[in-house]
Scaffold this motif. Structure first.
Motif, PDB file in Angstrom:
ATOM      1  N   VAL A  11       0.452  -1.474  -0.386  1.00 51.11           N
ATOM      2  CA  VAL A  11      -0.248  -0.069  -0.016  1.00 51.11           C
ATOM      3  C   VAL A  11       0.405   1.644  -0.227  1.00 51.11           C
ATOM      4  O   VAL A  11       0.558   2.048  -0.481  1.00 51.11           O
ATOM      5  N   ARG A  12       2.238   0.932   0.267  1.00 50.77           N
ATOM      6  CA  ARG A  12       3.077   2.338   1.470  1.00 50.77           C
ATOM      7  C   ARG A  12       3.611   2.836   0.053  1.00 50.77           C
ATOM      8  O   ARG A  12       3.406   4.043  -1.207  1.00 50.77           O
ATOM      9  N   SER A  13       3.869   1.575  -0.882  1.00 55.36           N
ATOM     10  CA  SER A  13       4.627   2.008  -2.702  1.00 55.36           C
ATOM     11  C   SER A  13       3.602   2.029  -3.347  1.00 55.36           C
ATOM     12  O   SER A  13       3.880   3.134  -4.207  1.00 55.36           O
ATOM     13  N   LEU A  14       1.991   2.414  -3.231  1.00 55.43           N
ATOM     14  CA  LEU A  14       1.688   2.096  -4.467  1.00 55.43           C
ATOM     15  C   LEU A  14       1.510   3.764  -3.821  1.00 55.43           C
ATOM     16  O   LEU A  14       0.845   4.659  -4.964  1.00 55.43           O
ATOM     17  N   PHE A  15       1.006   4.010  -2.615  1.00 57.72           N
ATOM     18  CA  PHE A  15       0.855   6.041  -2.716  1.00 57.72           C
ATOM     19  C   PHE A  15       1.717   6.618  -2.688  1.00 57.72           C
ATOM     20  O   PHE A  15       1.727   7.796  -3.164  1.00 57.72           O
ATOM     21  N   ASP A  16       3.014   6.166  -2.793  1.00 59.60           N
ATOM     22  CA  ASP A  16       3.925   7.117  -3.392  1.00 59.60           C
ATOM     23  C   ASP A  16       4.309   6.653  -5.182  1.00 59.60           C
ATOM     24  O   ASP A  16       5.013   7.317  -5.204  1.00 59.60           O
ATOM     25  N   GLN A  17       3.980   6.013  -5.873  1.00 55.38           N
ATOM     26  CA  GLN A  17       3.657   6.129  -7.092  1.00 55.38           C
ATOM     27  C   GLN A  17       2.327   7.085  -7.691  1.00 55.38           C
ATOM     28  O   GLN A  17       1.395   6.995  -7.070  1.00 55.38           O
ATOM     29  N   SER A  18       3.063   8.243  -8.073  1.00 55.88           N
ATOM     30  CA  SER A  18       2.792   8.745  -9.260  1.00 55.88           C
ATOM     31  C   SER A  18       1.637   8.073 -10.319  1.00 55.88           C
ATOM     32  O   SER A  18       1.865   7.377 -10.747  1.00 55.88           O
ATOM     33  N   GLY A  19       0.945   8.696 -10.441  1.00 56.96           N
ATOM     34  CA  GLY A  19      -0.527   7.961 -11.481  1.00 56.96           C
ATOM     35  C   GLY A  19      -1.120   7.358 -11.086  1.00 56.96           C
ATOM     36  O   GLY A  19      -2.304   6.940 -11.799  1.00 56.96           O
ATOM     37  N   ILE A  20      -0.909   7.108 -10.026  1.00 57.02           N
ATOM     38  CA  ILE A  20      -1.832   6.024  -8.992  1.00 57.02           C
ATOM     39  C   ILE A  20      -2.707   6.334  -8.032  1.00 57.02           C
ATOM     40  O   ILE A  20      -2.750   6.878  -6.556  1.00 57.02           O
ATOM     41  N   CYS A  21      -4.285   6.656  -8.072  1.00 62.79           N
ATOM     42  CA  CYS A  21      -5.148   6.708  -7.353  1.00 62.79           C
ATOM     43  C   CYS A  21      -5.543   5.851  -6.016  1.00 62.79           C
ATOM     44  O   CYS A  21      -5.902   4.357  -6.731  1.00 62.79           O
ATOM     45  N   VAL A  22      -5.226   5.792  -5.184  1.00 61.02           N
ATOM     46  CA  VAL A  22      -5.402   4.411  -4.066  1.00 61.02           C
ATOM     47  C   VAL A  22      -5.945   5.341  -2.774  1.00 61.02           C
ATOM     48  O   VAL A  22      -5.026   6.148  -2.245  1.00 61.02           O
ATOM     49  N   ALA A  23      -6.748   4.304  -1.975  1.00 60.79           N
ATOM     50  CA  ALA A  23      -6.991   4.856  -0.667  1.00 60.79           C
ATOM     51  C   ALA A  23      -7.247   3.333   0.300  1.00 60.79           C
ATOM     52  O   ALA A  23      -7.039   2.245  -0.596  1.00 60.79           O
ATOM     53  N   THR A  24      -6.559   3.584   1.333  1.00 59.01           N
ATOM     54  CA  THR A  24      -7.589   2.831   2.074  1.00 59.01           C
ATOM     55  C   THR A  24      -8.798   2.154   3.369  1.00 59.01           C
ATOM     56  O   THR A  24      -8.805   3.619   3.903  1.00 59.01           O
ATOM     57  N   LEU A  25      -9.408   1.632   3.627  1.00 57.50           N
ATOM     58  CA  LEU A  25     -10.674   1.806   4.252  1.00 57.50           C
ATOM     59  C   LEU A  25     -10.478   0.752   5.337  1.00 57.50           C
ATOM     60  O   LEU A  25     -10.034  -0.064   4.734  1.00 57.50           O
ATOM     61  N   ASP A  26     -11.442   1.275   6.329  1.00 57.21           N
ATOM     62  CA  ASP A  26     -11.390   0.412   7.673  1.00 57.21           C
ATOM     63  C   ASP A  26     -13.035  -0.862   7.328  1.00 57.21           C
ATOM     64  O   ASP A  26     -13.510  -0.955   6.174  1.00 57.21           O
ATOM     65  N   SER A  27     -13.093  -2.238   8.152  1.00 63.56           N
ATOM     66  CA  SER A  27     -13.940  -2.045   8.354  1.00 63.56           C
ATOM     67  C   SER A  27     -15.568  -1.914   8.039  1.00 63.56           C
ATOM     68  O   SER A  27     -16.459  -2.782   7.281  1.00 63.56           O
ATOM     69  N   SER A  28     -15.337  -0.803   7.973  1.00 63.41           N
ATOM     70  CA  SER A  28     -17.260   0.260   7.638  1.00 63.41           C
ATOM     71  C   SER A  28     -16.907   0.673   6.297  1.00 63.41           C
ATOM     72  O   SER A  28     -17.400   1.660   6.369  1.00 63.41           O
ATOM     73  N   LEU A  29     -15.476   0.451   5.205  1.00 59.58           N
ATOM     74  CA  LEU A  29     -15.368   1.261   4.497  1.00 59.58           C
ATOM     75  C   LEU A  29     -15.427   2.773   4.670  1.00 59.58           C
ATOM     76  O   LEU A  29     -15.776   3.270   3.757  1.00 59.58           O
ATOM     77  N   LEU A  58     -18.619   8.671  -4.311  1.00 59.71           N
ATOM     78  CA  LEU A  58     -19.519   8.162  -5.610  1.00 59.71           C
ATOM     79  C   LEU A  58     -20.864   8.132  -6.188  1.00 59.71           C
ATOM     80  O   LEU A  58     -21.690   9.176  -5.626  1.00 59.71           O
ATOM     81  N   HIS A  59     -21.297   8.686  -7.368  1.00 56.70           N
ATOM     82  CA  HIS A  59     -22.334   8.891  -7.777  1.00 56.70           C
ATOM     83  C   HIS A  59     -23.393   7.602  -7.107  1.00 56.70           C
ATOM     84  O   HIS A  59     -23.230   6.578  -7.016  1.00 56.70           O
ATOM     85  N   ALA A  60     -24.347   8.067  -6.432  1.00 58.83           N
ATOM     86  CA  ALA A  60     -25.268   7.455  -6.296  1.00 58.83           C
ATOM     87  C   ALA A  60     -26.362   5.705  -7.292  1.00 58.83           C
ATOM     88  O   ALA A  60     -26.341   5.198  -6.544  1.00 58.83           O
ATOM     89  N   SER A  61     -26.062   6.349  -8.462  1.00 57.96           N
ATOM     90  CA  SER A  61     -26.532   5.077  -9.316  1.00 57.96           C
ATOM     91  C   SER A  61     -25.296   3.611  -9.270  1.00 57.96           C
ATOM     92  O   SER A  61     -25.832   2.621  -9.101  1.00 57.96           O
ATOM     93  N   VAL A  62     -23.955   4.018  -8.588  1.00 56.06           N
ATOM     94  CA  VAL A  62     -23.467   2.943  -8.108  1.00 56.06           C
ATOM     95  C   VAL A  62     -22.799   3.091  -6.586  1.00 56.06           C
ATOM     96  O   VAL A  62     -22.267   1.857  -6.512  1.00 56.06           O
ATOM     97  N   ARG A  63     -23.752   3.488  -5.770  1.00 55.53           N
ATOM     98  CA  ARG A  63     -23.605   3.492  -4.706  1.00 55.53           C
ATOM     99  C   ARG A  63     -23.322   1.910  -4.214  1.00 55.53           C
ATOM    100  O   ARG A  63     -22.664   1.037  -3.014  1.00 55.53           O
ATOM    101  N   GLU A  64     -24.857   2.009  -4.829  1.00 56.12           N
ATOM    102  CA  GLU A  64     -25.320   0.355  -3.865  1.00 56.12           C
ATOM    103  C   GLU A  64     -24.443  -1.466  -4.250  1.00 56.12           C
ATOM    104  O   GLU A  64     -24.196  -1.845  -3.608  1.00 56.12           O
ATOM    105  N   SER A  65     -24.293  -1.121  -5.387  1.00 55.67           N
ATOM    106  CA  SER A  65     -23.678  -2.498  -6.445  1.00 55.67           C
ATOM    107  C   SER A  65     -21.727  -2.255  -6.180  1.00 55.67           C
ATOM    108  O   SER A  65     -21.391  -3.011  -5.424  1.00 55.67           O
ATOM    109  N   VAL A  66     -21.038  -0.772  -5.838  1.00 58.10           N
ATOM    110  CA  VAL A  66     -19.884  -1.261  -5.183  1.00 58.10           C
ATOM    111  C   VAL A  66     -20.258  -1.355  -3.226  1.00 58.10           C
ATOM    112  O   VAL A  66     -19.026  -2.038  -3.253  1.00 58.10           O
ATOM    113  N   THR A  67     -20.453  -1.188  -2.649  1.00 61.96           N
ATOM    114  CA  THR A  67     -20.971  -1.399  -1.715  1.00 61.96           C
ATOM    115  C   THR A  67     -21.232  -2.920  -1.369  1.00 61.96           C
ATOM    116  O   THR A  67     -21.104  -3.437   0.057  1.00 61.96           O
TER     117      THR A  67
END
Length: 212
Positions: A11-29, A58-67
Motif C-alpha cells: 500500500v505504501r509503495s502504491l501511495f508513493d507512485q505517481s499516477g495511481i489513485c489509492v486509498a485504504t478503507l476500514d471494516s466500515s468502508l 461516488l454517484h448514487a447510481s453506483v453506490r449500492e453495487s460498490v457497497t
C-alpha cells in the motif's frame, strides 16, 4: 488475502507512485488514508475525505453495487472486486473510471481493511475528464436512456414508448456501444460522468444539448 504487515508495504509503495489513485478503507468502508493523486481526482482535501464512507464519494447510481462488492471482500467471499464507477468531484464535472478493491487480512485471517485503486478514464493535460457536448443521442435514445437510469424494465419501456421489446433492446445495445459501456449500470454511470443527465433531478433527464 495478504497479511496486514505485508500489505502495508505494498500500500505504501502504491501511495508513493505517481499516477495511481489509492486509498485504504476500514471494516466500515470508511477512508483511513488516501494519497494525493486520489484526493486531486475527487477534488477533496484529506480532512474532508478521511473518516468518510468511501461510497459517499461516488454517484448514487453506483453506490449500492460498490457497497455490495466491497462487502463481499469483508466477508471473505472474494479477494478482489472490480467495477465501473462514476465519481463525484466538488465543484467540477463528475468522472468515470474503474475501481479495484483488494481485501487485506490480519493474522486470524479476518479482513481488517480494504485497499481501493481508482483508474479514471482518459483526461486532458489539466487532469479534467474529457467530455463532449456534441449531440450524441436521438430523441428515442434519450428517452430510453432516461428509462434505464430510472430503473424501468424493458417491458415497461416498450409499452411507454410504443416499441417492441426487441426495439428497446436494439436501442439499449446501440447506447452501450456508443458510450462504450459493458452493461446497463455502467451505461448509467457513464452517462452521468459525461454530463448527459442534469444532476440533482429525478427522474433522470437528458440535457437538451445532447439530443439531436
Amino acid at each position: 488475502m495478504r497479511k496486514v504487515d505485508d500489505a502495508q508495504e505494498i500500500v505504501r509503495s502504491l501511495f508513493d507512485q505517481s499516477g495511481i489513485c489509492v486509498a485504504t478503507l476500514d471494516s466500515s468502508l470508511r477512508v483511513i488514508e488516501a494519497n494525493a493523486k486520489l484526493l486531486r481526482l475527487f477534488g477533496r482535501s484529506a480532512g474532508d475525505t478521511c473518516g468518510r464512507t468511501f461510497v459517499e464519494l461516488l454517484h448514487a447510481s453506483v453506490r449500492e453495487s460498490v457497497t455490495q462488492g466491497l462487502g463481499r471482500l469483508l466477508d471473505g467471499q472474494k479477494t478482489r472486486f472490480t467495477s465501473q464507477i462514476a465519481g463525484l468531484r466538488s465543484g467540477e464535472p463528475d468522472f468515470s473510471g474503474e475501481l479495484t478493491g483488494v481485501a487485506v487480512a490480519g493474522e486470524g485471517g479476518k479482513v481488517q481493511r480494504i485497499m481501493v485503486i481508482v483508474r479514471p478514464e482518459a483526461s486532458d493535460r489539466s487532469g479534467h475528464m474529457l467530455s463532449s457536448s456534441r449531440k450524441l443521442l436521438t430523441d428515442m435514445d434519450a428517452r430510453i436512456l432516461e428509462g434505464v437510469a430510472a430503473g424501468i424494465s424493458t417491458v415497461q419501456l416498450a409499452s411507454m414508448l410504443h416499441l417492441s421489446r426487441g426495439g428497446v433492446e436494439y436501442h439499449v445495445t446501440t447506447l452501450l456501444r456508443r458510450l462504450k459501456a459493458k452493461n446497463r449500470p455502467a451505461l448509467v454511470s457513464k452517462a452521468y460522468s459525461m454530463g448527459l443527465f442534469g444532476v440533482g433531478s429525478w427522474p433522470p433527464r437528458v440535457l437538451p444539448s445532447y439530443v439531436k
